[in-house]
Design a protein around this motif. Structure first.
Motif, PDB file in Angstrom:
ATOM      1  N   ALA A   1      -5.389  10.484  35.275  1.00 22.07           N
ATOM      2  CA  ALA A   1      -5.238  10.635  36.638  1.00 22.07           C
ATOM      3  C   ALA A   1      -4.403  11.837  36.565  1.00 22.07           C
ATOM      4  N   ASP A   2      -4.243  12.264  37.587  1.00 22.74           N
ATOM      5  CA  ASP A   2      -3.133  13.600  38.331  1.00 22.74           C
ATOM      6  C   ASP A   2      -2.316  12.884  38.887  1.00 22.74           C
ATOM      7  N   LEU A   3      -1.285  12.384  38.380  1.00 27.74           N
ATOM      8  CA  LEU A   3      -0.003  11.682  39.019  1.00 27.74           C
ATOM      9  C   LEU A   3       0.702  12.314  40.519  1.00 27.74           C
ATOM     10  N   VAL A   4       0.380  13.601  40.447  1.00 30.40           N
ATOM     11  CA  VAL A   4       1.000  14.087  41.595  1.00 30.40           C
ATOM     12  C   VAL A   4      -0.130  13.701  42.976  1.00 30.40           C
ATOM     13  N   ALA A   5      -1.393  14.157  42.688  1.00 29.23           N
ATOM     14  CA  ALA A   5      -2.484  13.912  43.633  1.00 29.23           C
ATOM     15  C   ALA A   5      -2.618  12.536  44.033  1.00 29.23           C
ATOM     16  N   GLU A   6      -2.665  11.529  42.900  1.00 25.46           N
ATOM     17  CA  GLU A   6      -3.159  10.315  43.105  1.00 25.46           C
ATOM     18  C   GLU A   6      -2.062   9.143  43.431  1.00 25.46           C
ATOM     19  N   TYR A   7      -0.362   9.747  43.148  1.00 31.49           N
ATOM     20  CA  TYR A   7       0.524   8.766  43.246  1.00 31.49           C
ATOM     21  C   TYR A   7       1.672   9.401  43.848  1.00 31.49           C
ATOM     22  N   THR A   8       2.406  10.372  43.450  1.00 26.52           N
ATOM     23  CA  THR A   8       3.800  10.778  44.048  1.00 26.52           C
ATOM     24  C   THR A   8       3.468  11.384  45.286  1.00 26.52           C
ATOM     25  N   ARG A   9       2.242  11.769  45.402  1.00 25.35           N
ATOM     26  CA  ARG A   9       2.122  12.385  47.092  1.00 25.35           C
ATOM     27  C   ARG A   9       1.707  11.225  47.891  1.00 25.35           C
TER      28      ARG A   9
ATOM     29  N   ASP B   1       1.910   3.220  28.231  1.00 23.46           N
ATOM     30  CA  ASP B   1       1.395   4.320  27.225  1.00 23.46           C
ATOM     31  C   ASP B   1       1.252   5.770  28.063  1.00 23.46           C
ATOM     32  N   LEU B   2       1.623   5.761  29.152  1.00 29.59           N
ATOM     33  CA  LEU B   2       1.177   7.165  29.922  1.00 29.59           C
ATOM     34  C   LEU B   2       1.834   8.607  28.898  1.00 29.59           C
ATOM     35  N   THR B   3       0.596   9.060  29.122  1.00 29.24           N
ATOM     36  CA  THR B   3       0.783  10.398  27.877  1.00 29.24           C
ATOM     37  C   THR B   3       0.419  11.425  28.889  1.00 29.24           C
ATOM     38  N   LEU B   4       1.288  12.672  28.876  1.00 28.95           N
ATOM     39  CA  LEU B   4       0.982  13.933  29.778  1.00 28.95           C
ATOM     40  C   LEU B   4      -0.144  14.588  28.893  1.00 28.95           C
ATOM     41  N   ASP B   5      -1.317  15.105  29.365  1.00 29.86           N
ATOM     42  CA  ASP B   5      -2.258  15.831  28.881  1.00 29.86           C
ATOM     43  C   ASP B   5      -2.014  17.131  28.432  1.00 29.86           C
TER      44      ASP B   5
ATOM     45  N   PHE C   1      11.773  24.819  47.675  1.00 36.50           N
ATOM     46  CA  PHE C   1      11.329  23.363  46.892  1.00 36.50           C
ATOM     47  C   PHE C   1      10.886  23.541  45.268  1.00 36.50           C
ATOM     48  N   ARG C   2      11.248  22.584  44.476  1.00 32.90           N
ATOM     49  CA  ARG C   2      10.559  22.625  43.326  1.00 32.90           C
ATOM     50  C   ARG C   2      10.196  21.338  42.645  1.00 32.90           C
ATOM     51  N   GLY C   3       8.772  21.365  42.161  1.00 28.51           N
ATOM     52  CA  GLY C   3       8.309  20.285  41.748  1.00 28.51           C
ATOM     53  C   GLY C   3       7.043  20.590  41.243  1.00 28.51           C
ATOM     54  N   PRO C   4       6.437  19.714  40.275  1.00 28.68           N
ATOM     55  CA  PRO C   4       5.190  19.886  39.459  1.00 28.68           C
ATOM     56  C   PRO C   4       3.956  19.780  40.639  1.00 28.68           C
ATOM     57  N   ARG C   5       3.109  20.808  40.660  1.00 26.72           N
ATOM     58  CA  ARG C   5       1.640  20.722  41.162  1.00 26.72           C
ATOM     59  C   ARG C   5       0.801  19.758  40.980  1.00 26.72           C
ATOM     60  N   ALA C   6       1.050  19.324  39.467  1.00 26.16           N
ATOM     61  CA  ALA C   6      -0.126  18.509  38.862  1.00 26.16           C
ATOM     62  C   ALA C   6       0.693  17.871  37.706  1.00 26.16           C
ATOM     63  N   LEU C   7       0.388  16.515  37.473  1.00 27.01           N
ATOM     64  CA  LEU C   7       0.633  16.022  36.096  1.00 27.01           C
ATOM     65  C   LEU C   7      -0.433  15.061  35.665  1.00 27.01           C
ATOM     66  N   PRO C   8      -1.542  15.819  34.982  1.00 26.29           N
ATOM     67  CA  PRO C   8      -2.561  15.135  34.395  1.00 26.29           C
ATOM     68  C   PRO C   8      -1.909  14.248  33.274  1.00 26.29           C
ATOM     69  N   VAL C   9      -2.490  13.111  33.280  1.00 28.41           N
ATOM     70  CA  VAL C   9      -1.963  12.000  32.236  1.00 28.41           C
ATOM     71  C   VAL C   9      -3.199  11.130  31.698  1.00 28.41           C
ATOM     72  N   THR C  10      -3.162  10.622  30.650  1.00 31.84           N
ATOM     73  CA  THR C  10      -4.014   9.762  29.996  1.00 31.84           C
ATOM     74  C   THR C  10      -3.336   8.257  29.764  1.00 31.84           C
ATOM     75  N   PHE C  11      -4.020   6.998  29.792  1.00 33.56           N
ATOM     76  CA  PHE C  11      -3.509   5.913  29.367  1.00 33.56           C
ATOM     77  C   PHE C  11      -4.583   4.873  29.118  1.00 33.56           C
ATOM     78  N   THR C  12      -4.157   3.882  28.690  1.00 32.40           N
ATOM     79  CA  THR C  12      -5.199   2.617  28.372  1.00 32.40           C
ATOM     80  C   THR C  12      -5.613   2.075  29.639  1.00 32.40           C
ATOM     81  N   PRO C  13      -6.921   2.088  29.871  1.00 37.62           N
ATOM     82  CA  PRO C  13      -7.466   1.614  31.295  1.00 37.62           C
ATOM     83  C   PRO C  13      -7.080   0.179  31.319  1.00 37.62           C
ATOM     84  N   LEU C  14      -6.728  -0.072  32.592  1.00 34.75           N
ATOM     85  CA  LEU C  14      -6.566  -1.580  33.056  1.00 34.75           C
ATOM     86  C   LEU C  14      -7.954  -2.113  33.425  1.00 34.75           C
ATOM     87  N   SER C  15      -8.376  -3.296  32.859  1.00 36.81           N
ATOM     88  CA  SER C  15      -9.585  -4.160  33.484  1.00 36.81           C
ATOM     89  C   SER C  15      -9.180  -4.532  34.569  1.00 36.81           C
TER      90      SER C  15
END
Length: 375
Positions: free
Chosen positions: A111-119, A342-346, A360-374
Motif C-alpha cells: 500500500a501507499d500509506l499516505v494515499a490510502e491511510y494517513t490522508r 511487519d510493515l516494511t518501507l519499500d 508544511f512538511r510531510g512525506p508525499r508517499a510511503l510505499p510499504v509491504t506486509f504480510t496480507p491479511l486474509s
C-alpha cells in the motif's frame, strides 16, 4: 520543502537568528525568527498581530488571521468542540475509520500509506466533527486537492477556490436544514457570524483539521518504521502516549512556520529592529530543535519531556485541535501496526519525497509491504 531543512535552521539559529527575508508580496520588510526563546516570546507578543495590514482576498479571513477581540469571541464559540471530553467522544468513530482504512488494503500485501491511510483518516474525522454524513462528503483526495490549490498554489487556482467554496456552502446549507449536536449547528445558532464568515470558518476547520494531521501522521509512521525498538516499547505500553506524541511533534512539527505576524509598532526581536508594518515569520520547526531548550535536539527520545514544544504554537493562537491530533495519532498508529506488525518501507528512508505545501512538511508517499491479511 527540502528533504532535510534542519541543518539550515541550525545555521540560522547560530549565525542569523532574526534573518531578513526577501518577499515582494510582503507589505514591509520580512523577518524569519528561529531561536526558541525569540519564537515563543513573539507568539505571545500582542504587538505582533495576525491580521494583514492589507487583505487583498475578497473573502473574510479565517480564525487564525484575526486579532482580538474578534478572534477571542469566535474562538470561544468553537473551543467547546475541542476540549478533551468532546474529543474523546470521537474515539470510537475514529477507531472505526482507521479500521476501515486498513481493511481497504490489508489483503493486498502492499500500500501507499499516505494515499490510502494517513490522508483518509483526518478528512473523515473532521467531517465527523462537523456532523456531516458520509453521503454528503467529497472523497478525501478531492477535498485535499481543492484546499491545496485554493490556498497555496501561486497564482491561486480561482476555479479550485470556487469549487472549495461551493463544497463548503453545500455543507453549511445541509447543516442549516439538518441541525445536530455539532460545531456548524452551534455556529449557525449563535448568530455571531455572517453567511460568508460561517463558510470561511467551516473551510478553515476543514483545512486546518486535515492538512497538518496528514503531514504529522505520515511523518510519525515513517519515524516508527525507522525505530522498531522504540515502536515496540510504545505499542507495548512501556512509554506514555501523550509524552511520545509530544516528542514526535517537537522533532517533526507539521507546520514549520506559524501564520504570518505583522508588527503593529516598532519593536526589537533579538538584536534586530523590526519596523511597524513588517512581516514576521516564526519558525516553529527551528525553535523546536534549539539545543538551548532541548538537549540533543535532533534525536528522537520518546521518554523525553518535550513540553513546552511549539508545534501547536503558543499564546492566544495556540492550536485548538491539539487534543484531536493526539487522539487521531494514537488510534491511527495502534490500529496500523497492531493489524500489520511487519510493515516494511519499500524504499530507503533517505529517498522519501517530502513536501505537500509551502511551510508544511510531510512525506508525499510511503510505499510499504506486509504480510496480507486474509478476509
Amino acid at each position: 520543502m527540502t528533504a532535510d531543512p534542519y541543518p539550515g535552521y541550525a545555521w540560522l539559529r547560530e549565525h542569523d537568528p532574526v534573518c531578513p527575508v526577501d518577499d515582494p508580496h510582503a507589505p514591509g520588510r520580512m523577518w524569519l525568527v528561529t531561536r526558541y526563546d525569540d519564537v515563543r516570546a513573539c507568539l505571545a507578543d500582542r504587538r505582533l498581530g495576525s491580521g494583514a495590514p492589507v487583505n487583498p482576498d475578497p473573502h473574510p479571513p479565517g480564525l487564525s488571521r484575526l486579532d482580538d477581540p474578534r478572534h477571542a469571541g469566535l474562538r470561544r464559540l468553537v473551543a467547546p468542540a475541542f476540549t478533551p471530553a468532546a474529543v474523546s467522544r470521537l474515539r470510537d468513530r475514529t477507531a472505526r475509520t482507521c479500521a476501515r482504512a486498513v481493511d481497504s488494503f490489508a489483503g493486498r500485501g502492499r500500500a501507499d500509506l499516505v494515499a490510502e491511510y494517513t490522508r483518509e483518516i483526518p478528512v473523515a474525522v473532521v467531517h465527523d466533527l462537523l456532523g456531516v454524513p458520509e453521503a454528503e462528503r467529497a472523497p478525501a483526495a478531492d477535498v485535499l486537492d481543492m484546499w491545496y490549490r485554493a490556498k497555496f498554489q501561486q497564482p491561486r487556482d480561482e476555479a479550485k477556490l470556487a469549487e472549495m467554496l461551493g463544497y463548503v456552502r453545500k455543507l453549511v446549507a445541509y447543516k442549516r436544514s439538518h441541525p445536530g449536536d455539532d460545531l456548524p449547528t452551534r455556529l449557525i445558532e449563535s448568530g455571531a457570524l455572517t453567511g460568508d464568515e460561517l463558510e470561511v470558518m467551516v473551510m478553515t476547520l476543514i483545512g486546518a483539521g486535515h492538512i497538518t494531521t496528514i503531514q504529522f501522521l505520515g511523518t510519525t509512521v515513517l519515524r516508527l518504521l525507522d525505530h522498531p525498538v522504540r515502536r515496540a516499547a510504545l505499542l507495548g505500553g512501556d512509554i506514555d502516549w501523550s509524552q511520545a506524541i509530544n516528542e514526535l511533534l517537537r522533532l517533526d512539527p507539521p507546520d514549520h512556520v506559524a501564520e504570518y505576524r505583522y508588527a503593529g509598532e516598532d519593536l526589537t526581536i533579538g538584536d534586530a529592529r523590526v519596523a511597524e508594518g513588517d512581516t514576521v515569520l516564526l519558525s516553529l520547526a527551528a525553535a523546536n530543535r534549539d539545543p538551548n531548550r532541548f538537549p540533543d535536539p535532533d534525536a528522537l527520545d520518546l521518554t523525553r519531556d518535550a513540553r513546552p514544544h511549539l508545534a501547536f504554537g503558543h499564546g492566544a493562537h495556540t492550536c485548538l485541535g491539539s487534543h484531536l491530533v493526539k487522539l487521531e495519532t494514537e488510534i491511527a498508529i495502534t490500529t496500523l501496526f497492531g493489524r500489520l506488525p511487519d510493515l516494511t518501507l519499500d524504499i530507503p528512508s533517505s529517498e522519501v519525497d517530502w513536501g505537500y505545501a509551502p511551510t508544511f512538511r510531510g512525506p508525499r508517499a510511503l510505499p510499504v509491504t506486509f504480510t496480507p491479511l486474509s478476509r
